[in-house]
Design a protein around this motif. Structure first.
Motif, PDB file in Angstrom:
ATOM      1  N   GLU A 223      17.549  27.463  38.304  1.00 46.92           N
ATOM      2  CA  GLU A 223      16.223  27.562  39.560  1.00 46.92           C
ATOM      3  C   GLU A 223      15.280  28.638  38.920  1.00 46.92           C
ATOM      4  OE1 GLU A 223      15.900  25.593  41.807  1.00 46.92           O
ATOM      5  OE2 GLU A 223      17.709  24.752  42.520  1.00 46.92           O
ATOM      6  N   LEU A 224      15.809  29.779  38.480  1.00 45.75           N
ATOM      7  CA  LEU A 224      14.960  30.709  38.335  1.00 45.75           C
ATOM      8  C   LEU A 224      14.203  30.303  36.699  1.00 45.75           C
ATOM      9  CD1 LEU A 224      17.328  33.834  39.096  1.00 45.75           C
ATOM     10  CD2 LEU A 224      15.100  33.249  40.246  1.00 45.75           C
ATOM     11  N   GLY A 225      14.572  29.373  36.226  1.00 46.39           N
ATOM     12  CA  GLY A 225      14.306  29.214  35.019  1.00 46.39           C
ATOM     13  C   GLY A 225      14.519  29.711  33.741  1.00 46.39           C
ATOM     14  N   TYR A 226      15.884  30.076  33.562  1.00 42.84           N
ATOM     15  CA  TYR A 226      16.599  30.284  32.180  1.00 42.84           C
ATOM     16  C   TYR A 226      16.588  29.380  31.267  1.00 42.84           C
ATOM     17  CZ  TYR A 226      20.182  32.886  29.595  1.00 42.84           C
ATOM     18  OH  TYR A 226      21.101  33.327  28.523  1.00 42.84           O
ATOM     19  N   ASP A 227      16.184  29.507  30.159  1.00 41.66           N
ATOM     20  CA  ASP A 227      16.000  28.504  29.099  1.00 41.66           C
ATOM     21  C   ASP A 227      17.189  28.455  28.424  1.00 41.66           C
ATOM     22  OD1 ASP A 227      15.526  27.109  26.766  1.00 41.66           O
ATOM     23  OD2 ASP A 227      13.709  28.221  25.923  1.00 41.66           O
ATOM     24  N   ARG A 228      17.901  27.457  28.621  1.00 44.51           N
ATOM     25  CA  ARG A 228      19.339  27.212  28.064  1.00 44.51           C
ATOM     26  C   ARG A 228      19.393  26.796  26.647  1.00 44.51           C
ATOM     27  NH1 ARG A 228      23.519  26.847  31.895  1.00 44.51           N
ATOM     28  NH2 ARG A 228      22.923  27.396  33.859  1.00 44.51           N
ATOM     29  N   SER A 229      18.547  26.574  25.941  1.00 40.08           N
ATOM     30  CA  SER A 229      18.386  26.376  24.697  1.00 40.08           C
ATOM     31  C   SER A 229      18.210  27.659  23.820  1.00 40.08           C
ATOM     32  CB  SER A 229      17.113  25.718  24.345  1.00 40.08           C
ATOM     33  OG  SER A 229      15.681  26.258  24.298  1.00 40.08           O
ATOM     34  N   ARG A 230      17.991  28.787  24.748  1.00 43.67           N
ATOM     35  CA  ARG A 230      18.089  30.020  24.013  1.00 43.67           C
ATOM     36  C   ARG A 230      18.745  31.215  24.838  1.00 43.67           C
ATOM     37  NH1 ARG A 230      12.093  32.110  23.842  1.00 43.67           N
ATOM     38  NH2 ARG A 230      11.750  30.993  25.792  1.00 43.67           N
ATOM     39  N   ASP A 247      17.406  34.211  21.562  1.00 42.76           N
ATOM     40  CA  ASP A 247      18.854  33.908  21.687  1.00 42.76           C
ATOM     41  C   ASP A 247      19.259  35.152  22.560  1.00 42.76           C
ATOM     42  OD1 ASP A 247      21.627  33.845  22.036  1.00 42.76           O
ATOM     43  OD2 ASP A 247      21.965  34.094  20.020  1.00 42.76           O
ATOM     44  N   ALA A 248      18.944  34.869  24.031  1.00 43.45           N
ATOM     45  CA  ALA A 248      19.194  36.166  24.891  1.00 43.45           C
ATOM     46  C   ALA A 248      20.401  35.761  25.905  1.00 43.45           C
ATOM     47  CB  ALA A 248      18.101  36.189  26.019  1.00 43.45           C
ATOM     48  N   ARG A 249      21.517  36.092  25.668  1.00 40.18           N
ATOM     49  CA  ARG A 249      22.757  35.794  26.355  1.00 40.18           C
ATOM     50  C   ARG A 249      23.051  36.723  27.634  1.00 40.18           C
ATOM     51  NH1 ARG A 249      26.366  34.726  20.885  1.00 40.18           N
ATOM     52  NH2 ARG A 249      24.727  33.511  19.965  1.00 40.18           N
ATOM     53  N   VAL A 250      23.502  35.965  28.832  1.00 39.55           N
ATOM     54  CA  VAL A 250      24.039  36.686  29.888  1.00 39.55           C
ATOM     55  C   VAL A 250      25.147  36.629  30.222  1.00 39.55           C
ATOM     56  CG1 VAL A 250      21.388  36.836  30.842  1.00 39.55           C
ATOM     57  CG2 VAL A 250      23.211  35.019  31.493  1.00 39.55           C
ATOM     58  N   THR A 251      25.910  37.920  31.175  1.00 35.84           N
ATOM     59  CA  THR A 251      27.229  37.649  31.315  1.00 35.84           C
ATOM     60  C   THR A 251      27.362  38.182  32.783  1.00 35.84           C
ATOM     61  OG1 THR A 251      27.766  39.988  30.719  1.00 35.84           O
ATOM     62  CG2 THR A 251      27.900  38.277  29.239  1.00 35.84           C
ATOM     63  N   THR A 252      28.438  37.785  33.574  1.00 38.53           N
ATOM     64  CA  THR A 252      28.719  38.198  34.945  1.00 38.53           C
ATOM     65  C   THR A 252      30.088  38.212  34.886  1.00 38.53           C
ATOM     66  OG1 THR A 252      27.949  37.800  37.241  1.00 38.53           O
ATOM     67  CG2 THR A 252      28.785  35.807  35.994  1.00 38.53           C
TER      68      THR A 252
END
Length: 500
Positions: A223-230, A247-252
């Motif tokens: 919804e926020l617009g995170y680019d899954r290709s990157r 390539d910007a990866r996030v974790t939770t």
């Protein structure tokens, strides 16, 4: 114009320096991927090999960054007629070269190895609630970081040198003044909430599965617009973001009884990712394609977490998605209030509300500095931590796992906690600026997040390190860094929420 573009009158020294700088940056990016892997996917037994890999990379990177040719190129460019962007590139390379050239390569290698090993030691100590396991490593880290700082500049406090690693152009005494303002303004506001505020809801009952929470966080990113290709979403013991503009990866991480925790952490890391993904692609591996500082980076995560994800407008938009994923039937207003509840008895920084959060930061910064400067030893930290928690927040942790072992940061270094408050203050200042140009609440209420991302990219991300911190803040907001916007925002928001 890209710094790669070579005009006819561009000195050869600049092109050679730029090519060399890109090699150094790419080595650091490779180390970043190995660090991400260690925290996300590497098996527990992999630490010895990973420590060797990262220490070798750090040594090679240091050798390249301090190569004598860099000094020669910088000397040739000292009086060169360069564009403003190229001047900025030279300024940033010169700053790093001047700081690192006198640091011995073997010290860099030893420090990198110990930092890698320390992450595993910290995880074990936290899992077993045993600070004594971590204390010797913590002292060794301090000693190596002090030694490095003295090689960089033995005329100033090692702690100041360490602070300048992450925040090179913002004086530490400026941050201390921000802390003073927040102490003065937030303590009475929190007291009013405790004594006079109407209680806000705790609407969650039972347990919410990791699978359902993961799906919720994935939906929020979409919804926020995170680019899954990157990018990608994974879990880690301590949420973080890692990467670059490609390539910007996030974790939770998940708490079964509180799905808001994972959601807000994910939105927070999304904010970090927007900064990386908003950097100029044509300047990858140059200073113009790298973020300005830790504090500016944190402003992006705190902006999206608090000034978007904790707004009434966001919950008016996102409540149906939340309910669908978790099987709840909560109103937007209930979720808005739950997301903003003040609870000073909370022990955990990453779960703290917007007001008490800063006292978590202040107490860490005070202990951090006292430890580096030798006023507190590692064995004293648990007791000092508990005393400061009681002083600032009126609560004492029962375990070190909930106290001085909760953060991973000391596995890396020191003098960085201040930038969390710098980021929060700057986020409020940026929020005030963006609202002069955009109807943020209307956009959020309609799920139109792209204009907000684009405003941040235009005013913050695309500049990379072209400007020093104070120049970037003024260019984006029209004024120097100030805590005034955060104080005004906090008063207005929480006076309304708690019906003061």
């Amino acid at each position: 114009m890209s710094s790669e573009s070579s005009d006819a009158d561009t000195p050869d020294a600049y092109d050679e320096l730029l090519d060399h700088t890109k090699r150094v940056s790419n080595l650091r990016e490779a180390a970043g991927v190995l660090n991400w892997d260690q925290q996300v996917t590497m098996p527990e037994g992999g630490t010895p090999a990973r420590a060797g890999q990262l220490s070798a990379l750090s040594a090679v990177t240091h050798d390249l960054a301090t190569d004598g040719r860099v000094g020669a190129w910088l000397g040739q460019l000292r009086d060169a007629d360069l564009s403003e962007e190229r001047q900025a590139v030279v300024r940033e390379v010169r700053r790093e070269y001047d700081r690192e050239r006198d640091v011995p390569g073997d010290l860099v290698e030893r420090l990198s190895r110990l930092q890698t090993e320390a992450q595993q030691t910290w995880q074990e100590a936290k899992a077993n609630d045993d600070f004594d396991v971590f204390a010797p490593t913590l002292e060794d880290l301090r000693d190596l970081h002090r030694e490095r700082a003295e090689h960089i500049d033995d005329d100033v406090s090692p702690y100041v040198v360490m602070f300048e690693d992450g925040e090179p152009y913002l004086p530490l005494d400026t941050v201390e003044r921000v802390f003073d303002t927040l102490r003065e303004e937030l303590v009475p506001l929190i007291a009013d909430i405790r004594e006079e505020g109407e209680p806000l809801p705790r609407p969650f009952e039972g347990s919410y599965s990791d699978e359902d929470q993961l799906a919720l966080c994935q939906a929020a990113l979409d919804e926020l617009g995170y680019d899954r290709s990157r990018g990608r979403l994974d879990t880690a013991p301590h949420p973080f973001m890692s990467g670059n503009q490609f390539d910007a990866r996030v974790t939770t991480r998940f708490k079964p009884e509180d799905p808001l925790d994972a959601l807000t952490a994910t939105i927070h890391e999304f904010g970090h990712a927007t900064y990386q993904l908003g950097l100029r692609q044509d300047e990858y591996a140059t200073p113009l394609g790298q973020p300005r500082s830790s504090g500016v980076h944190e402003s992006q995560s705190r902006f999206w977490e608090n000034h978007v994800g904790r707004t009434r407008a966001f919950w008016e938009y996102f409540a149906p998605t939340f309910n669908d994923h978790l099987g709840t039937d909560l109103s937007a207003e209930t979720l808005y209030e739950a997301a903003n509840r003040i609870y000073p008895d909370n022990l955990i920084r990453v779960e703290a509300d917007e007001l008490t959060y800063h006292f978590h930061i202040i107490l860490r910064s005070e202990i951090d500095r006292a430890f580096v400067e030798g006023d507190v030893e590692a064995d004293d930290i648990p007791q000092v931590w508990d005393e400061k928690m009681e002083e600032y927040l009126g609560v004492t942790p029962d375990t070190d796992r909930e106290g001085c072992l909760q953060d991973i940061h000391w596995s890396y270094g020191f003098a960085g906690f201040q930038n969390y408050t710098v980021g929060s203050v700057l986020a409020a200042q940026l929020d005030a600026a963006v609202r002069e140009d955009l109807d943020v609440d209307s956009l959020v209420r309609e799920g139109e997040f792209a204009p907000i991302r684009e405003w941040m990219t235009e005013n913050v991300h695309r500049h990379g390190q072209r400007y020093e911190t104070d120049e970037l803040v003024e260019a984006a907001t029209g004024e120097p860094l100030t805590a005034d916007h955060f104080v005004e925002y906090a008063r207005e928001k929480f006076t309304d929420l708690y019906d003061l």
